[in-house]
Design a protein around this motif. Sequence first.
Motif, mmCIF file in Angstrom:
data_model
loop_
_atom_site.group_PDB
_atom_site.id
_atom_site.type_symbol
_atom_site.label_atom_id
_atom_site.label_comp_id
_atom_site.label_asym_id
_atom_site.label_seq_id
_atom_site.Cartn_x
_atom_site.Cartn_y
_atom_site.Cartn_z
ATOM 1 N N UNK A 148 25.265 27.759 62.104
ATOM 2 C CA UNK A 148 25.387 26.935 60.897
ATOM 3 C C UNK A 148 26.447 27.412 59.908
ATOM 4 N N UNK A 149 26.793 28.713 59.945
ATOM 5 C CA UNK A 149 27.652 29.242 58.890
ATOM 6 C C UNK A 149 29.137 29.133 59.212
ATOM 7 N N UNK A 150 29.466 28.206 60.125
ATOM 8 C CA UNK A 150 30.849 28.053 60.532
ATOM 9 C C UNK A 150 31.776 27.844 59.329
ATOM 10 N N UNK A 151 31.376 26.935 58.444
ATOM 11 C CA UNK A 151 32.218 26.635 57.279
ATOM 12 C C UNK A 151 32.442 27.868 56.421
ATOM 13 N N UNK A 465 15.765 32.398 62.207
ATOM 14 C CA UNK A 465 15.636 30.952 62.362
ATOM 15 C C UNK A 465 16.647 30.233 61.460
ATOM 16 N N UNK A 466 16.768 30.734 60.229
ATOM 17 C CA UNK A 466 17.724 30.119 59.302
ATOM 18 C C UNK A 466 19.140 30.185 59.864
ATOM 19 N N UNK A 467 19.479 31.336 60.462
ATOM 20 C CA UNK A 467 20.826 31.518 60.979
ATOM 21 C C UNK A 467 21.101 30.666 62.209
ATOM 22 N N UNK A 468 20.058 30.035 62.753
ATOM 23 C CA UNK A 468 20.266 29.166 63.905
ATOM 24 C C UNK A 468 20.016 27.709 63.539
ATOM 25 N N UNK A 469 19.799 27.438 62.254
ATOM 26 C CA UNK A 469 19.498 26.064 61.829
ATOM 27 C C UNK A 469 20.738 25.437 61.190
ATOM 28 N N UNK A 470 21.247 24.407 61.819
ATOM 29 C CA UNK A 470 22.473 23.788 61.327
ATOM 30 C C UNK A 470 22.184 22.826 60.165
ATOM 31 N N UNK A 471 21.010 22.242 60.165
ATOM 32 C CA UNK A 471 20.642 21.292 59.110
ATOM 33 C C UNK A 471 20.554 22.017 57.757
ATOM 34 N N UNK A 472 21.361 21.578 56.795
ATOM 35 C CA UNK A 472 21.469 22.290 55.522
ATOM 36 C C UNK A 472 20.156 22.359 54.749
ATOM 37 N N UNK A 474 17.083 22.126 55.785
ATOM 38 C CA UNK A 474 16.102 22.997 56.448
ATOM 39 C C UNK A 474 16.482 24.458 56.268
ATOM 40 N N UNK A 475 17.781 24.738 56.378
ATOM 41 C CA UNK A 475 18.221 26.130 56.269
ATOM 42 C C UNK A 475 17.995 26.650 54.854
#
Lengths: 526, 325
Positions: A148-151, A465-472, A474-475
Amino acid sequence: MRKLTAATAVAFGILAIGAGAASAEKLTVGLASEPTSLDPHFHNLGPNNAMSVHIFDRLIAQDEKQRLSPGLAVSWQPIDDLTWEFKLREGVKFHDGSDFTADDVVCTMARAPEVPNSPSGYGTYLKGKEVIKIDDYTVHFKTEAPYPLMGNDISTIPVISEAGCAATTEEFNAGTAAIGTGPFKFQSYTPGESIVLTRNDDYWGDAPIWSEVEFRPITSGPSRVASLLAGDVDMISGVPTTDIATLEGNSDIQLSQGVSNRVIYLHMDQFRENSPFVKANGGGDIVNPLLDVRVRKAISMAINRDAIVERVMEGVALPAGQLLPEGFFGVSDKLDVVAYDPDGAKALLAEAGYPDGFELTIHGPNDRYINDAKIAEAIAQMLTRVGIKTAVETMPRSVYFGRASTGSPDGLPEFSFILVGWGAGSGEASSPLKSLIHTFDKDAGFGSSNRGRHSDPETDALIEEALATVDDAKRQELLAQATERAIENVAIIPTHFQVNTWAAQTGLSYVARTDEYTLATGVVKE
Amino acid sequence: MTVFIIRRMLQALLVVFLMSVIVFFGVNIVGDPVYMLVSPDADQADIEAAIARLGLDRPIWEQYWLFLKGAAQGDLGNSFIFGEPALKLILHHMPATMELAFSALILAIVIGIPLGLYAGLYPDSRISKGIMAASIFGFSLPTFWVGLMLIMLFAVELRWVPATGRGDLGSFLGFQSSLFTLDGLSHLFLPALNLALLKISLAIRLTRAGVREAMGQDYVKYARAKGLSTRRIILVHVMKNIMIPVVTVMGLEFGSLIGFSVVTETIFAWPGMGKLLIDAILQLDRPVVVAYLMIIVLFFVLINLIVDILYSILDPRVRLQDQGA
């Protein structure tokens, strides 16, 4: 007659100089810390990153609150679990006139982690990412797992032109390779003396109001303030807290302040039965009381954060109840600053079996954070008041951080109770959670700065889990939950958030940034 | 004579070698540079890679051996922070320090000697007492405080000169220096004065003592009896005699002006070697600290060597002793 002509000429000359100065719009800035290079991929360090923002754009920009906004990429989104698609801005030109395309992005991402002799590179942000050119204005970043933290990661990488990809650090410092797409162009660089930039009139974004900017490193605080008062420089960064009150009363000077992403906190030894700097009253051995969550909670309650902010920091800080100030992604809205309650602290200590307290030493740096040694002293006094007799030992950061990380004979953290700070470079809560709170795990790269070795499987699970959650949305929720749990377990004790101060000649103000960067584009005329 | 010089040079080499041991081990056992360099975002693997890249995972004697091997070839190692050869960095910062030290020395001579002369000739006048009292301040006030006061007075209040930094460079006879531009001189004035204050006081005291001693000497009385003008007695005969200690001490002090202008350079943000050294110490840039100290050691050893050789040329007794030994 001749005399008259001469006098007129002189008068006109003065007028001309005056007019020239007014229209040239030159800005001179006194910097508290100097970049170590103009090679944007050489050293991942605050001052270097701040300077490179002027010359080199990122695909994704961070605004003054570190929120992501389009830079050289106009959009970025995941197209499947393992792929992020970046659409690039068209019609952008580098300072040398060449066009910006996907090839520049591909070679930038290849060079950034691989600069020879780099003290600290950008590989950290590019690990496990493969960049593929789709067409001239589209690139894909592929990862091995959903990420998720690509940006945030990509926003840290300055984009250079393909021509510069083969250049050495020396060529960047000499200016020949310092070619980006940013709002300013390289003019000259004399290490220790000055960095001069000129406006890029073809900038794709809002053109800067300054036609020329000179940055001068003035590392000594009083000298920096004096240079501002003398009119040598138009603005300075890093105003010493002791000078703020005086400058506030000076009508020629204008201050700009803003909270930073840096939290000052305490780490407690939570992994040793016999902690080297915790003793029973009188100096005997004792089973480490810091393992008991009630003791940690008592310490947190015994600290008068308002007093630290008001007296030690002269009002220039915010009391902290979690890892980042409000407004950042991933902070919890349920957490308040722990209230000062010495009686409650004493009661908790008694309940935990330490009615008479114990002996403790707090270790801290004395040249790293604003007023760091004074804060350690204040905390020691507050703890002593509730019965934990606390000694203070501070040292230069060059000695401190090595000992605090791996100073014990077996390569573990040496101290029992330490004062540290953490700036969230990514601008969201996973940064401190991953590095400070998650269980120390060398193979996975978690907990690299977890010097208290706090470990709680449930918090770890939430972070992962947060680090694998792309949905903003939810993260955000998962990060907030992880923060709440960490604070509930007193994994660390946050004391305050640093507030940074810039000072400028009246008529100029600075848009204060949470990342502590000093940017010429943020200096505005009123 | 040749034997003497060879022996002296061998001794000098031994001194340099011993100093390299002391300096290298002294600097390398303090602190941990890795945590000063890596970004906080770096994970454990990044940190280990940085340690390996800097060679800090090797045992210290091996690091020292690598340093010696490099030093023998003129390579004192790469700066941890700038990634460039430490020697190059230091040489790059040397001209700024040199012009500062040189200007301070000139100021010390131009201001110190006339004042000292006056104080020596008229020891009981009020002005002389004032000069001597002021020279005590010159000795005893801390440099950093005086530096800040100078900035507050000349730059902030009067606005005559800029507070910090180095001015524009000018070129003269192939030399690049800020001594050759007006802007450069205006930037140089305050730091040079600050650095010179102690030396001015020193020059005042030395000159005064010399003058007072010389004025009672027979040759002065004789010159007077001969009917020479006071002006000629003082400027020619007295000055010649008192200059010897003044020149010797000032020459020696020039070395310390170059080597230890750290405080002044920091206050005035002067981009010289002293500033480089203090930054290197704070950030634990070990190769730069070691290289700097080695250069200074070499500098002093060389001066001593030259003095020794000069003595042996000037004074035959030194040579005789050498042969006897």
